[in-house]
Design an enzyme around this catalytic site. Structure first.
Site, PDB file in Angstrom:
ATOM      1  N   LYS A  21       0.817  -1.218   0.000  1.00 12.84           N
ATOM      2  CA  LYS A  21       0.000   0.000   0.000  1.00 12.84           C
ATOM      3  C   LYS A  21       0.853   1.271   0.000  1.00 12.84           C
ATOM      4  O   LYS A  21       0.357   2.363  -0.267  1.00 12.84           O
ATOM      5  CB  LYS A  21      -0.931  -0.013   1.218  1.00 12.84           C
ATOM      6  CG  LYS A  21      -1.978  -1.138   1.177  1.00 12.84           C
ATOM      7  CD  LYS A  21      -2.963  -1.031   2.319  1.00 12.84           C
ATOM      8  CE  LYS A  21      -2.369  -1.484   3.637  1.00 12.84           C
ATOM      9  NZ  LYS A  21      -2.106  -2.929   3.718  1.00 12.84           N
ATOM     10  N   PHE A  61      13.195  -5.312   3.013  1.00 15.93           N
ATOM     11  CA  PHE A  61      14.245  -6.055   3.718  1.00 15.93           C
ATOM     12  C   PHE A  61      13.655  -6.893   4.849  1.00 15.93           C
ATOM     13  O   PHE A  61      13.952  -8.089   4.994  1.00 15.93           O
ATOM     14  CB  PHE A  61      15.287  -5.061   4.239  1.00 15.93           C
ATOM     15  CG  PHE A  61      16.168  -5.554   5.343  1.00 15.93           C
ATOM     16  CD1 PHE A  61      16.884  -6.738   5.234  1.00 15.93           C
ATOM     17  CD2 PHE A  61      16.315  -4.814   6.512  1.00 15.93           C
ATOM     18  CE1 PHE A  61      17.705  -7.189   6.264  1.00 15.93           C
ATOM     19  CE2 PHE A  61      17.135  -5.242   7.544  1.00 15.93           C
ATOM     20  CZ  PHE A  61      17.836  -6.439   7.418  1.00 15.93           C
ATOM     21  N   ASP A  66      11.701 -12.001   6.927  1.00  8.77           N
ATOM     22  CA  ASP A  66      10.633 -12.518   7.784  1.00  8.77           C
ATOM     23  C   ASP A  66       9.944 -13.717   7.131  1.00  8.77           C
ATOM     24  O   ASP A  66       9.634 -14.710   7.813  1.00  8.77           O
ATOM     25  CB  ASP A  66       9.616 -11.410   8.065  1.00  8.77           C
ATOM     26  CG  ASP A  66       8.580 -11.812   9.105  1.00  8.77           C
ATOM     27  OD1 ASP A  66       8.976 -12.131  10.246  1.00  8.77           O
ATOM     28  OD2 ASP A  66       7.387 -11.813   8.781  1.00  8.77           O
ATOM     29  N   ASP A  70       9.601 -17.392   8.840  1.00 11.36           N
ATOM     30  CA  ASP A  70       8.282 -17.977   9.087  1.00 11.36           C
ATOM     31  C   ASP A  70       7.925 -19.084   8.113  1.00 11.36           C
ATOM     32  O   ASP A  70       6.874 -19.719   8.252  1.00 11.36           O
ATOM     33  CB  ASP A  70       7.196 -16.889   8.989  1.00 11.36           C
ATOM     34  CG  ASP A  70       7.258 -15.901  10.137  1.00 11.36           C
ATOM     35  OD1 ASP A  70       7.963 -16.185  11.128  1.00 11.36           O
ATOM     36  OD2 ASP A  70       6.608 -14.837  10.040  1.00 11.36           O
ATOM     37  N   ARG A  75       3.066 -13.714  -0.326  1.00 13.38           N
ATOM     38  CA  ARG A  75       3.154 -12.350   0.185  1.00 13.38           C
ATOM     39  C   ARG A  75       2.558 -11.432  -0.881  1.00 13.38           C
ATOM     40  O   ARG A  75       2.957 -11.479  -2.029  1.00 13.38           O
ATOM     41  CB  ARG A  75       4.623 -11.974   0.457  1.00 13.38           C
ATOM     42  CG  ARG A  75       4.903 -10.504   0.700  1.00 13.38           C
ATOM     43  CD  ARG A  75       4.469 -10.053   2.064  1.00 13.38           C
ATOM     44  NE  ARG A  75       5.200 -10.685   3.149  1.00 13.38           N
ATOM     45  CZ  ARG A  75       4.962 -10.448   4.435  1.00 13.38           C
ATOM     46  NH1 ARG A  75       3.981  -9.603   4.764  1.00 13.38           N
ATOM     47  NH2 ARG A  75       5.649 -11.073   5.387  1.00 13.38           N
ATOM     48  N   ASP A 137       9.362 -11.655  19.464  1.00  9.32           N
ATOM     49  CA  ASP A 137       8.220 -12.343  18.861  1.00  9.32           C
ATOM     50  C   ASP A 137       8.568 -13.792  18.525  1.00  9.32           C
ATOM     51  O   ASP A 137       7.813 -14.725  18.830  1.00  9.32           O
ATOM     52  CB  ASP A 137       7.788 -11.596  17.592  1.00  9.32           C
ATOM     53  CG  ASP A 137       6.440 -12.066  17.060  1.00  9.32           C
ATOM     54  OD1 ASP A 137       5.664 -12.683  17.833  1.00  9.32           O
ATOM     55  OD2 ASP A 137       6.154 -11.816  15.878  1.00  9.32           O
ATOM     56  N   LYS A 163       8.506  -4.024  16.975  1.00  5.60           N
ATOM     57  CA  LYS A 163       8.457  -4.681  15.663  1.00  5.60           C
ATOM     58  C   LYS A 163       7.680  -3.869  14.634  1.00  5.60           C
ATOM     59  O   LYS A 163       7.926  -3.994  13.431  1.00  5.60           O
ATOM     60  CB  LYS A 163       7.831  -6.073  15.810  1.00  5.60           C
ATOM     61  CG  LYS A 163       7.877  -6.911  14.533  1.00  5.60           C
ATOM     62  CD  LYS A 163       7.303  -8.304  14.753  1.00  5.60           C
ATOM     63  CE  LYS A 163       7.252  -9.075  13.446  1.00  5.60           C
ATOM     64  NZ  LYS A 163       6.708 -10.437  13.619  1.00  5.60           N
ATOM     65  N   PHE A 210      -2.824   0.481  15.964  1.00  6.73           N
ATOM     66  CA  PHE A 210      -2.898  -0.080  14.618  1.00  6.73           C
ATOM     67  C   PHE A 210      -2.714  -1.600  14.649  1.00  6.73           C
ATOM     68  O   PHE A 210      -3.459  -2.346  14.006  1.00  6.73           O
ATOM     69  CB  PHE A 210      -1.828   0.569  13.743  1.00  6.73           C
ATOM     70  CG  PHE A 210      -1.743   0.017  12.349  1.00  6.73           C
ATOM     71  CD1 PHE A 210      -2.588   0.476  11.352  1.00  6.73           C
ATOM     72  CD2 PHE A 210      -0.806  -0.957  12.022  1.00  6.73           C
ATOM     73  CE1 PHE A 210      -2.506  -0.027  10.054  1.00  6.73           C
ATOM     74  CE2 PHE A 210      -0.718  -1.472  10.738  1.00  6.73           C
ATOM     75  CZ  PHE A 210      -1.572  -1.000   9.750  1.00  6.73           C
ATOM     76  N   ASP A 214      -5.205  -4.817  13.793  1.00  3.36           N
ATOM     77  CA  ASP A 214      -4.858  -5.941  12.923  1.00  3.36           C
ATOM     78  C   ASP A 214      -5.145  -7.276  13.611  1.00  3.36           C
ATOM     79  O   ASP A 214      -5.687  -8.208  12.999  1.00  3.36           O
ATOM     80  CB  ASP A 214      -3.370  -5.884  12.553  1.00  3.36           C
ATOM     81  CG  ASP A 214      -3.146  -5.366  11.144  1.00  3.36           C
ATOM     82  OD1 ASP A 214      -4.089  -4.809  10.547  1.00  3.36           O
ATOM     83  OD2 ASP A 214      -2.020  -5.507  10.636  1.00  3.36           O
ATOM     84  N   ASP A 215      -4.749  -7.374  14.870  1.00  2.17           N
ATOM     85  CA  ASP A 215      -4.961  -8.611  15.624  1.00  2.17           C
ATOM     86  C   ASP A 215      -6.453  -8.923  15.738  1.00  2.17           C
ATOM     87  O   ASP A 215      -6.879 -10.073  15.554  1.00  2.17           O
ATOM     88  CB  ASP A 215      -4.362  -8.496  17.027  1.00  2.17           C
ATOM     89  CG  ASP A 215      -2.845  -8.469  17.029  1.00  2.17           C
ATOM     90  OD1 ASP A 215      -2.233  -8.642  15.958  1.00  2.17           O
ATOM     91  OD2 ASP A 215      -2.258  -8.268  18.118  1.00  2.17           O
TER      92      ASP A 215
END
Length: 332
Positions: A21, A61, A66, A70, A75, A137, A163, A210, A214-215
């Site tokens: 975005k 980056f 990430d 993970d 993505r 995390d 993070k 924010f 999201d969570d």
């Protein structure tokens, strides 16, 4: 570099930097325009936009590395870079080269500016802060080992601020402030203002809000709303939702969470969601959102401003209201 290396780097940049975005990058330009209080000259716009793209390089980056940590599959609607045929572990070096591009651009375009060192420090400090958040995390919520005893709202706040909030919120505004010549402190109506401290306090709170959105949307939003199927429960994420549930759960509900959170089976995910509904998570989120909005409004209103408009050099409340208006009650 040899032509084939230049072409590889071009592919890396084209694949990983655009496509999101671009909110972080555009926020630099928006913030510079607000601080200047006028339309930017071509040179001012170029410098602000360039710093915005440096943030997008930093984001790329983080995302490339990430995704490897993970073992993510996709993505932004396409395969992760490391899963592209022929890339594999070269993506590790590719992520370093995305970061390296930031400092190449800063040196080329800002080395003669008095605030050059401030830009370097902002990018270095923010990168390290984000990496600290990522570390906490990763060791708190590994996908292959569920231990809810490691979770807490305090740890969630640390992860979120380090993070996400530093690089997604504070960095854009701090870069804009440096470009506009905002000093470490100044006086307004007899009051000493420390604008970077003020900005950090407000923007870390905004960033935490924010991420909590999201969570919550990962749990409560529909795929049509958020553009994906929520996976925080099955992925053992240290989410605001589960941390709130852990704070208020009965012993029986806690046993359900321990037995089912972070498991891949759909029926176990459903049992966790039943606990979330039983504790009134939706109402708790609504109360949190109204509370944080009121607190942020108060913090922003407390930012001193001169009576006469100034072209740069001082902080303006509109920098923060622009952020808040974009995210308040968002549904995606």
């Amino acid at each position: 570099m040899p032509p084939e290396a230049v072409e590889w780097y071009r592919r890396n940049l084209d694949f990983n930097v655009p496509g999101g975005k671009l909110n972080r990058g555009m926020s630099v330009v928006d913030s510079v325009e607000i601080l200047r209080g006028r339309t930017l000259t071509d040179d001012e716009y170029f410098k602000a936009a360039l710093l915005g793209w440096c943030i997008e390089l930093l984001q790329a980056f983080f995302l490339v590395s990430d995704d490897m940590m993970d073992q993510s599959i996709t993505r932004r609607g396409q395969p992760c870079w490391y899963r592209i045929p022929g890339v594999n572990n070269i993506a590790i070096n590719d992520s370093f080269m995305l970061e390296g591009a930031i400092y190449h651009l800063l040196k080329k375009h800002f080395r003669s500016e008095t605030y050059y060192v401030h830009l370097l420090e902002l990018f270095h400090d923010t990168t390290f802060q984000t990496e600290m958040g990522q570390l906490v995390d990763l060791i708190t919520a590994p996908e292959d080992h569920v231990d809810l005893a490691k979770f807490s709202l305090k740890k969630h706040a640390f992860i979120v601020q380090y993070k996400t909030a530093y690089y997604s919120f504070y960095l854009s505004v701090a870069l804009a402030m440096r470009v506009c010549g905002v000093p470490e402190s100044y006086d307004v109506k007899g009051e000493t203002v420390r604008p970077y401290d003020v900005s950090l306090s407000i923007l870390l709170s905004l960033g935490e809000y924010f991420q909590i959105q999201d969570d919550f949307l990962d749990y409560a939003g529909t795929p049509e709303q958020i553009g994906k199927i929520g996976t925080d429960i099955v992925d053992n994420k240290c989410s605001w939702c589960v941390n709130v549930a852990l704070e208020v759960a009965t012993p029986e509900q806690r046993a359900v969470l321990d037995a089912n959170y972070g498991r891949k089976e759909a029926d176990k995910e459903a049992r966790v969601k039943e606990v979330f509904e039983a504790i009134g998570l939706r109402a708790r989120y609504a109360a949190y959102e109204e509370g944080v909005k009121a607190r942020l409004d108060e913090m922003i209103a407390g930012v001193p401003e001169p009576d006469v408009p100034v072209d740069g050099g001082v902080l303006k409340r509109a920098v923060f209201t622009t952020f808040l208006n974009k995210i308040y009650k968002r549904t995606k």
